[in-house]
Motif scaffolding. Structure first.
Motif, mmCIF file in Angstrom:
data_model
loop_
_atom_site.group_PDB
_atom_site.id
_atom_site.type_symbol
_atom_site.label_atom_id
_atom_site.label_comp_id
_atom_site.label_asym_id
_atom_site.label_seq_id
_atom_site.Cartn_x
_atom_site.Cartn_y
_atom_site.Cartn_z
ATOM 1 N N UNK A 25 58.645 -10.963 15.304
ATOM 2 C CA UNK A 25 58.930 -12.141 16.136
ATOM 3 C C UNK A 25 60.136 -12.888 15.589
ATOM 4 N N UNK A 26 60.139 -13.131 14.281
ATOM 5 C CA UNK A 26 61.261 -13.852 13.667
ATOM 6 C C UNK A 26 62.572 -13.101 13.860
ATOM 7 N N UNK A 27 62.540 -11.791 13.710
ATOM 8 C CA UNK A 27 63.748 -10.991 13.913
ATOM 9 C C UNK A 27 64.272 -11.179 15.337
ATOM 10 N N UNK A 28 63.380 -11.077 16.306
ATOM 11 C CA UNK A 28 63.752 -11.233 17.719
ATOM 12 C C UNK A 28 64.302 -12.637 17.993
ATOM 13 N N UNK A 29 63.575 -13.653 17.556
ATOM 14 C CA UNK A 29 63.993 -15.029 17.829
ATOM 15 C C UNK A 29 65.272 -15.394 17.081
ATOM 16 N N UNK A 30 65.395 -14.965 15.841
ATOM 17 C CA UNK A 30 66.595 -15.296 15.060
ATOM 18 C C UNK A 30 67.857 -14.755 15.718
ATOM 19 N N UNK A 31 67.751 -13.578 16.310
ATOM 20 C CA UNK A 31 68.889 -12.993 17.032
ATOM 21 C C UNK A 31 69.332 -13.939 18.158
ATOM 22 N N UNK A 32 68.384 -14.473 18.903
ATOM 23 C CA UNK A 32 68.701 -15.376 20.012
ATOM 24 C C UNK A 32 69.101 -16.770 19.525
ATOM 25 N N UNK A 33 68.504 -17.222 18.445
ATOM 26 C CA UNK A 33 68.871 -18.522 17.878
ATOM 27 C C UNK A 33 70.334 -18.492 17.440
ATOM 28 N N UNK A 34 70.718 -17.452 16.732
ATOM 29 C CA UNK A 34 72.087 -17.344 16.221
ATOM 30 C C UNK A 34 73.104 -17.167 17.343
ATOM 31 N N UNK A 35 72.733 -16.416 18.377
ATOM 32 C CA UNK A 35 73.675 -16.116 19.462
ATOM 33 C C UNK A 35 73.756 -17.220 20.511
ATOM 34 N N UNK A 36 72.654 -17.963 20.728
ATOM 35 C CA UNK A 36 72.620 -18.867 21.870
ATOM 36 C C UNK A 36 72.427 -20.341 21.578
ATOM 37 N N UNK A 37 72.403 -20.733 20.289
ATOM 38 C CA UNK A 37 72.163 -22.142 19.970
ATOM 39 C C UNK A 37 73.043 -22.615 18.815
ATOM 40 N N UNK A 38 72.989 -23.924 18.578
ATOM 41 C CA UNK A 38 73.694 -24.533 17.441
ATOM 42 C C UNK A 38 72.776 -24.740 16.242
#
Length: 153
Positions: A25-38
């Motif tokens: 879950x963390x791997x999946x979310x971290x990918x989106x956090x880094x790519x789509x947020x500040x």
């Protein structure tokens, strides 16, 4: 050679399955956090807590996210600089702040919630149990774990 999949599939311990879920879950979310947020991955849970508990104070957020108050304070300084939150002095306690999300903070949270839903759907799509029943079961297990630790430690 034994594969990780074989270890998990045959594991007799809940914790191995929970760790796998948490890590993937963390791997999946971290990918989106880094790519789509500040925000930073370590700030993720604080932002979502604010989304659901708008107007709460830093102490409550620290407790809920299992963090120390100074770490929350640093994160909120960063959130404020990025235009994600507004801190206002709490009328009941002049030394505390009530925290609310800005429009950008709400949009960021909603983006992450959408990614959470995608994760849940992907993980639950082929199960023989409904998502709601699974959540109820996991909630019972989690509460039992909390009760056990409170009684024993």
């Amino acid at each position: 050679m034994i594969e990780y999949d074989d270890i998990i599939k045959d594991s007799p311990f809940l914790v191995n399955h929970l760790i796998t879920l948490s890590k993937t879950h963390d791997f999946y979310m971290n990918k989106h956090i880094k790519a789509g947020t500040d925000i930073l991955p370590s700030q993720y849970y604080m932002l979502l807590f604010l989304y659901y508990e708008m107007g709460t104070n830093q102490s409550d957020i620290a407790k809920a996210c299992l963090m120390d108050r100074s770490g929350v304070s640093r994160a909120f300084k960063d959130f404020e600089e990025k235009g994600l939150i507004i801190r206002e002095t709490d009328e009941c306690n002049k030394r505390a702040y009530k925290i609310t999300l800005t429009k950008k903070g709400i949009e960021t949270s909603e983006f992450l919630i959408e990614k959470e839903k995608e994760w849940d759907d992907m993980i639950c799509e082929e199960l023989d149990i409904s998502r709601e029943d699974l959540l109820e079961l996991l909630s019972k297990i989690s509460m039992k774990s909390l009760e056990f630790n409170r009684k024993k430690f």
